[in-house]
Design a protein around this motif. Structure first.
Motif, mmCIF file in Angstrom:
data_model
loop_
_atom_site.group_PDB
_atom_site.id
_atom_site.type_symbol
_atom_site.label_atom_id
_atom_site.label_comp_id
_atom_site.label_asym_id
_atom_site.label_seq_id
_atom_site.Cartn_x
_atom_site.Cartn_y
_atom_site.Cartn_z
ATOM 1 N N SER A 187 0.823 -1.211 0.000
ATOM 2 C CA SER A 187 0.000 0.000 0.000
ATOM 3 C C SER A 187 0.856 1.259 0.000
ATOM 4 O O SER A 187 0.383 2.335 -0.347
ATOM 5 N N MET A 188 2.122 1.119 0.404
ATOM 6 C CA MET A 188 3.052 2.242 0.375
ATOM 7 C C MET A 188 4.469 1.691 0.395
ATOM 8 O O MET A 188 4.749 0.713 1.095
ATOM 9 N N ARG A 189 5.355 2.277 -0.362
ATOM 10 C CA ARG A 189 6.736 1.822 -0.380
ATOM 11 C C ARG A 189 7.514 2.523 0.732
ATOM 12 O O ARG A 189 7.680 3.744 0.692
ATOM 13 N N PRO A 190 7.999 1.779 1.763
ATOM 14 C CA PRO A 190 8.747 2.422 2.842
ATOM 15 C C PRO A 190 10.080 2.955 2.337
ATOM 16 O O PRO A 190 10.671 2.425 1.394
ATOM 17 N N LYS A 211 -1.330 5.153 8.510
ATOM 18 C CA LYS A 211 -2.676 5.514 8.046
ATOM 19 C C LYS A 211 -2.744 6.934 7.505
ATOM 20 O O LYS A 211 -3.399 7.204 6.493
ATOM 21 N N ASN A 212 -2.048 7.869 8.156
ATOM 22 C CA ASN A 212 -2.123 9.272 7.749
ATOM 23 C C ASN A 212 -0.873 9.743 7.006
ATOM 24 O O ASN A 212 -0.625 10.945 6.907
ATOM 25 N N ASP A 213 -0.090 8.793 6.510
ATOM 26 C CA ASP A 213 1.134 9.149 5.800
ATOM 27 C C ASP A 213 0.792 9.762 4.440
ATOM 28 O O ASP A 213 -0.020 9.224 3.685
ATOM 29 N N ASP A 214 1.429 10.897 4.108
ATOM 30 C CA ASP A 214 1.160 11.601 2.849
ATOM 31 C C ASP A 214 1.575 10.792 1.629
ATOM 32 O O ASP A 214 1.117 11.070 0.511
ATOM 33 N N ARG A 215 2.440 9.800 1.816
ATOM 34 C CA ARG A 215 2.908 9.013 0.682
ATOM 35 C C ARG A 215 1.900 7.960 0.240
ATOM 36 O O ARG A 215 2.082 7.317 -0.783
ATOM 37 N N LEU A 216 0.848 7.758 1.019
ATOM 38 C CA LEU A 216 -0.191 6.800 0.639
ATOM 39 C C LEU A 216 -0.980 7.331 -0.559
ATOM 40 O O LEU A 216 -1.534 8.426 -0.508
ATOM 41 N N TYR A 240 -5.143 4.584 -3.903
ATOM 42 C CA TYR A 240 -5.343 3.129 -3.975
ATOM 43 C C TYR A 240 -4.812 2.452 -2.708
ATOM 44 O O TYR A 240 -5.433 1.518 -2.186
ATOM 45 N N GLY A 241 -3.678 2.947 -2.208
ATOM 46 C CA GLY A 241 -3.147 2.405 -0.966
ATOM 47 C C GLY A 241 -4.099 2.613 0.195
ATOM 48 O O GLY A 241 -4.294 1.716 1.022
ATOM 49 N N LYS A 242 -4.720 3.803 0.245
ATOM 50 C CA LYS A 242 -5.705 4.073 1.297
ATOM 51 C C LYS A 242 -6.908 3.148 1.169
ATOM 52 O O LYS A 242 -7.448 2.661 2.163
ATOM 53 N N PHE A 243 -7.324 2.895 -0.074
ATOM 54 C CA PHE A 243 -8.451 1.988 -0.306
ATOM 55 C C PHE A 243 -8.117 0.580 0.174
ATOM 56 O O PHE A 243 -8.936 -0.076 0.836
#
Length: 283
Positions: free
Chosen positions: A153-156, A169-174, A177-180
């Motif tokens: 859902s997000m690349r660290p 959950k509230n990371d701006d990089r999401l 689609y990752g949030k979904f």
């Protein structure tokens, strides 16, 4: 932890309370009797839980046993009543059926959901680029580590960030689609393969990363006792809303309640309630 010296005792002292589990294993103990311990009961619970993983029957001499009537459910040695502790669920004959259900349900789900998994993977590749499967180290039964699988859902930024960042959950990089994926819990569907492979179960305490397991084990009583059984895709704590940024102490309480009161029917009820929440879109 006797008050008398070893020369005054009729039998050898093999270890202190903390190392009982090791003695049970080395000496191949069949029955263990807890009597007149000076250890506080709060400290004794985790010791007993550790011993309960071994093939040993555990008995307790009740306090004020001189005034305790020997009932039908008690054993007795020379007039002293012994109460047998409830057998841990993972030593029940029906525990094997849990694994059978895991294989059957996860295998069937992977087959039926394969079109959905392909669509989710393609969307992940289109929206967020290569690397659709995210692998992360988690702690399972008896503290064994394994790689849990998720849709990315997000690349660290770094491997360290993945291991120690509590919530994204509230990371701006999401991306949207990752949030979904995270909101719908669809990112966890690849864990069906973990279940089929035997890393996890359908129902059990949620697995956590080694970094946080170490922290929580020091901070919360009986946290480590959650690892007596396989971790799960869903669990008693999750269906009661204890996921994400919720109380770890409450999760520990719910997870240990589940372990002590396990039954195959309880697993089925948890799965049904999970599916109900999933179809309502509550994750």
């Amino acid at each position: 932890d006797p008050r008398h010296s070893s020369r005054q005792l009729p039998a050898p002292v093999l270890a202190d309370t903390e190392h009982i589990a090791g003695v049970i294993d080395v000496e191949r103990v069949d029955r263990m009797i807890l009597a007149f311990l000076q250890v506080p009961e709060a400290e004794l619970v985790p010791v007993i839980q550790t011993c309960d993983r071994a093939e040993v029957e555990i008995f307790v001499v009740p306090r004020l046993f001189e005034m305790t009537a020997t009932m039908g459910n008690a054993d007795e040695i020379d007039g002293i009543p012994l109460f047998r502790l409830h057998r841990a669920p993972f030593r029940s004959p029906t525990w094997l059926l849990k694994r059978v259900m895991d294989i059957a349900v996860s295998g069937f789900a992977l087959l039926v959901l394969s079109p959905l998994l392909i669509v989710l993977a393609l969307m992940d590749r289109i929206v967020d680029g290569p690397g659709i499967i995210f692998r992360q180290e988690r702690v399972g039964i008896d503290g064994r580590e394994f790689g849990v699988l998720k849709f990315r859902s997000m690349r660290p930024a770094t491997e360290s960030e993945s291991a120690t960042n509590w919530n994204i959950k509230n990371d701006d990089r999401l991306s949207w689609y990752g949030k979904f994926l995270r909101r719908s819990s669809l990112d966890e569907l690849p864990q069906l393969w973990n279940i089929l492979r035997g890393d996890m179960s359908l129902v059990g305490p949620r697995p956590e990363r080694p970094h946080f397991v170490e922290q929580f084990s020091d901070k919360y009583d009986r946290y480590w006792a959650r690892h007596r059984v396989p971790c799960g895709l869903t669990g008693w704590a999750q269906i009661h809303g204890l996921r994400g940024d919720t109380s770890i102490a409450e999760r520990v309480r719910y997870d240990n309640y589940y372990i002590q009161n396990w039954s195959l029917w309880l697993d089925i009820k948890i799965i049904i309630r999970t599916m109900t929440r999933f179809t309502k879109g509550s994750g």
